[in-house]
Scaffold this motif. Structure first.
Motif, mmCIF file in Angstrom:
data_model
loop_
_atom_site.group_PDB
_atom_site.id
_atom_site.type_symbol
_atom_site.label_atom_id
_atom_site.label_comp_id
_atom_site.label_asym_id
_atom_site.label_seq_id
_atom_site.Cartn_x
_atom_site.Cartn_y
_atom_site.Cartn_z
ATOM 1 N N MET A 53 -1.911 23.605 -4.929
ATOM 2 C CA MET A 53 -2.846 24.756 -4.519
ATOM 3 C C MET A 53 -3.698 24.132 -3.515
ATOM 4 N N ALA A 54 -4.440 25.051 -2.666
ATOM 5 C CA ALA A 54 -5.377 24.639 -1.889
ATOM 6 C C ALA A 54 -6.246 26.043 -1.324
ATOM 7 N N LYS A 55 -7.359 25.614 -0.771
ATOM 8 C CA LYS A 55 -8.353 26.641 -0.392
ATOM 9 C C LYS A 55 -8.196 26.858 1.167
ATOM 10 N N VAL A 56 -8.037 27.801 1.817
ATOM 11 C CA VAL A 56 -7.990 28.104 3.234
ATOM 12 C C VAL A 56 -8.870 29.309 3.639
ATOM 13 N N LYS A 57 -9.062 29.520 4.993
ATOM 14 C CA LYS A 57 -9.657 30.659 5.677
ATOM 15 C C LYS A 57 -8.456 31.104 6.313
ATOM 16 N N LEU A 58 -8.036 32.355 6.365
ATOM 17 C CA LEU A 58 -6.898 32.758 7.085
ATOM 18 C C LEU A 58 -7.565 33.789 8.093
ATOM 19 N N LYS A 59 -7.122 33.865 9.237
ATOM 20 C CA LYS A 59 -7.972 34.549 10.455
ATOM 21 C C LYS A 59 -6.641 34.949 11.418
ATOM 22 N N SER A 60 -6.887 36.375 11.573
ATOM 23 C CA SER A 60 -5.755 36.553 12.879
ATOM 24 C C SER A 60 -6.195 36.126 14.066
ATOM 25 N N LEU A 61 -5.254 36.012 15.123
ATOM 26 C CA LEU A 61 -5.351 35.356 16.335
ATOM 27 C C LEU A 61 -6.451 36.318 17.065
ATOM 28 N N ASN A 62 -6.436 37.702 16.873
ATOM 29 C CA ASN A 62 -7.621 38.392 17.715
ATOM 30 C C ASN A 62 -8.883 38.209 16.873
ATOM 31 N N GLY A 63 -9.033 37.765 15.757
ATOM 32 C CA GLY A 63 -10.343 37.683 14.914
ATOM 33 C C GLY A 63 -10.694 38.928 14.406
ATOM 34 N N GLU A 64 -9.923 39.820 14.313
ATOM 35 C CA GLU A 64 -10.149 41.051 13.472
ATOM 36 C C GLU A 64 -10.020 40.855 12.017
ATOM 37 N N TYR A 65 -9.358 40.085 11.477
ATOM 38 C CA TYR A 65 -9.134 39.900 10.074
ATOM 39 C C TYR A 65 -9.452 38.355 9.636
ATOM 40 N N GLU A 66 -10.189 38.260 8.732
ATOM 41 C CA GLU A 66 -10.549 36.836 8.217
ATOM 42 C C GLU A 66 -10.917 36.991 6.628
ATOM 43 N N VAL A 67 -10.211 36.161 6.026
ATOM 44 C CA VAL A 67 -10.296 36.039 4.562
ATOM 45 C C VAL A 67 -10.292 34.914 4.165
ATOM 46 N N HIS A 117 -2.558 40.996 1.413
ATOM 47 C CA HIS A 117 -3.388 41.336 2.813
ATOM 48 C C HIS A 117 -2.890 42.348 3.507
ATOM 49 N N ALA A 118 -2.011 43.342 2.623
ATOM 50 C CA ALA A 118 -1.483 44.431 3.262
ATOM 51 C C ALA A 118 -2.520 45.500 4.249
ATOM 52 N N GLU A 119 -3.822 45.261 3.931
ATOM 53 C CA GLU A 119 -4.680 46.127 4.709
ATOM 54 C C GLU A 119 -4.545 45.388 6.133
ATOM 55 N N ALA A 120 -4.514 44.276 6.317
ATOM 56 C CA ALA A 120 -4.372 43.702 7.728
ATOM 57 C C ALA A 120 -3.200 43.716 8.444
ATOM 58 N N TRP A 121 -1.897 43.908 7.653
ATOM 59 C CA TRP A 121 -0.710 43.897 8.430
ATOM 60 C C TRP A 121 -0.262 45.363 8.371
ATOM 61 N N THR A 122 -0.549 46.188 7.756
ATOM 62 C CA THR A 122 -0.216 47.706 7.905
ATOM 63 C C THR A 122 -0.404 47.910 9.311
ATOM 64 N N ALA A 123 0.768 48.830 9.993
ATOM 65 C CA ALA A 123 0.850 48.975 11.330
ATOM 66 C C ALA A 123 0.096 49.911 11.870
ATOM 67 N N THR A 124 -0.544 49.589 13.095
ATOM 68 C CA THR A 124 -1.675 50.326 13.595
ATOM 69 C C THR A 124 -0.914 51.091 14.756
ATOM 70 N N GLU A 125 0.202 50.564 15.215
ATOM 71 C CA GLU A 125 1.168 51.127 16.196
ATOM 72 C C GLU A 125 2.574 50.668 15.794
ATOM 73 N N VAL A 126 3.703 51.839 16.124
ATOM 74 C CA VAL A 126 4.790 51.543 15.773
ATOM 75 C C VAL A 126 5.617 51.876 16.762
ATOM 76 N N ARG A 127 6.797 51.116 17.014
ATOM 77 C CA ARG A 127 7.753 51.430 18.130
ATOM 78 C C ARG A 127 9.150 51.532 17.587
ATOM 79 N N ARG A 128 9.646 52.582 17.484
ATOM 80 C CA ARG A 128 10.792 52.978 16.813
ATOM 81 C C ARG A 128 12.233 53.148 17.768
ATOM 82 N N GLY A 129 13.233 52.447 17.549
ATOM 83 C CA GLY A 129 14.415 52.609 18.381
ATOM 84 C C GLY A 129 15.295 53.735 17.658
ATOM 85 N N ARG A 130 16.573 53.472 17.752
ATOM 86 C CA ARG A 130 17.638 54.125 17.493
ATOM 87 C C ARG A 130 18.102 53.757 16.012
ATOM 88 N N LYS A 131 18.946 54.363 15.423
ATOM 89 C CA LYS A 131 19.382 53.303 14.120
ATOM 90 C C LYS A 131 20.195 52.040 14.482
#
Length: 179
Positions: A53-67, A117-131
Motif C-alpha cells: 500500500m502507499a499514499k499518493v496525491k491524485l490530481k487531474s491534468l487540468n488541476g480541477e480535481y485533487e485528492v 472518484h466518481a464525482e471527478a470522472w462523471t461525464a461533463t460532456e458526452v459524444r454519442r454515436g450510432r449503435k
C-alpha cells in the motif's frame, strides 16, 4: 508522499472500489510502500494476504480535481491492462468523436482509478454515436472513451481485471454474468 510528480495513463473502473497503481510506477516515483493484510475479491475468488500500500496525491491534468489517497493498492498489473491510450488511436471513422482532443500520456496503463472518484470522472460532456460505436465523454480527468455497445464476438474475454482465454473459465464467467 515523495513530492515527485508524473503524468500516467489510468483506467476509470466503475467496478473497482480501491485505487490501484503499478509497482513499476510506485518505485519510479519513490513511494514509501507498506505491507498490509487486506481481502482482495475478484470475480472468481476472495483472498486475504499481505499487499503493498502507499499514499499518493491524485490530481487531474487540468488541476480541477485533487485528492489524497491514503490506501492505494500497489502491485503488478495483469496483461488485460495493456490498452492503448485514446490519443494514440485513430478515431477518424467516427464522425461524433473524430475532432475530440484526447490528452497524450504514457503508452501503457499504470493506474486504476476507482468508483471512489466518481464525482471527478462523471461525464461533463458526452459524444454519442450510432449503435456499436464508442461513446466519448469528458470528465475532470479529460476525454476518454467507453466501449462499443452491442454483442461481442471473438475468442478472448476481458472482464474487470481478468483476461480469459481458457474455454472453461469463459463458460464459468458467462454463467456468473448471465445469472
Amino acid at each position: 508522499m515523495t513530492g515527485k510528480r508524473e503524468e500516467i495513463f489510468a483506467l476509470l473502473d466503475s467496478g473497482a472500489d480501491r485505487d490501484y497503481l503499478s509497482i513499476e510506477t510506485a518505485r519510479r516515483i519513490g513511494l514509501e510502500l507498506v505491507s498490509s493484510r487486506i481481502d482482495l475479491v475478484t470475480v472468481t475468488e476472495r483472498t486475504s494476504c499481505e499487499r503493498l500500500m502507499a499514499k499518493v496525491k491524485l490530481k487531474s491534468l487540468n488541476g480541477e480535481y485533487e485528492v489524497d489517497i491514503d490506501d492505494l493498492l500497489v502491485g503488478d498489473f495483469p496483461a488485460a491492462t495493456g490498452d492503448i491510450p485514446p490519443a494514440r488511436r485513430d478515431w477518424t471513422k467516427y464522425d461524433h468523436i473524430k475532432d475530440v482532443k484526447f490528452d497524450e500520456v504514457g503508452a501503457k496503463v499504470e493506474m486504476i482509478i476507482s468508483i471512489g472518484h466518481a464525482e471527478a470522472w462523471t461525464a461533463t460532456e458526452v459524444r454519442r454515436g450510432r449503435k456499436e460505436e464508442p461513446l466519448a465523454f469528458k470528465s475532470l480527468f479529460g476525454w476518454t472513451v467507453a466501449g462499443i455497445s452491442g454483442k461481442k464476438f471473438g475468442g478472448t474475454a476481458a472482464i474487470s481485471f481478468l483476461s480469459a482465454d481458457d474455454q472453461g473459465l469463459k463458460d464459468d464467467m458467462r454463467k456468473i454474468f448471465e445469472n
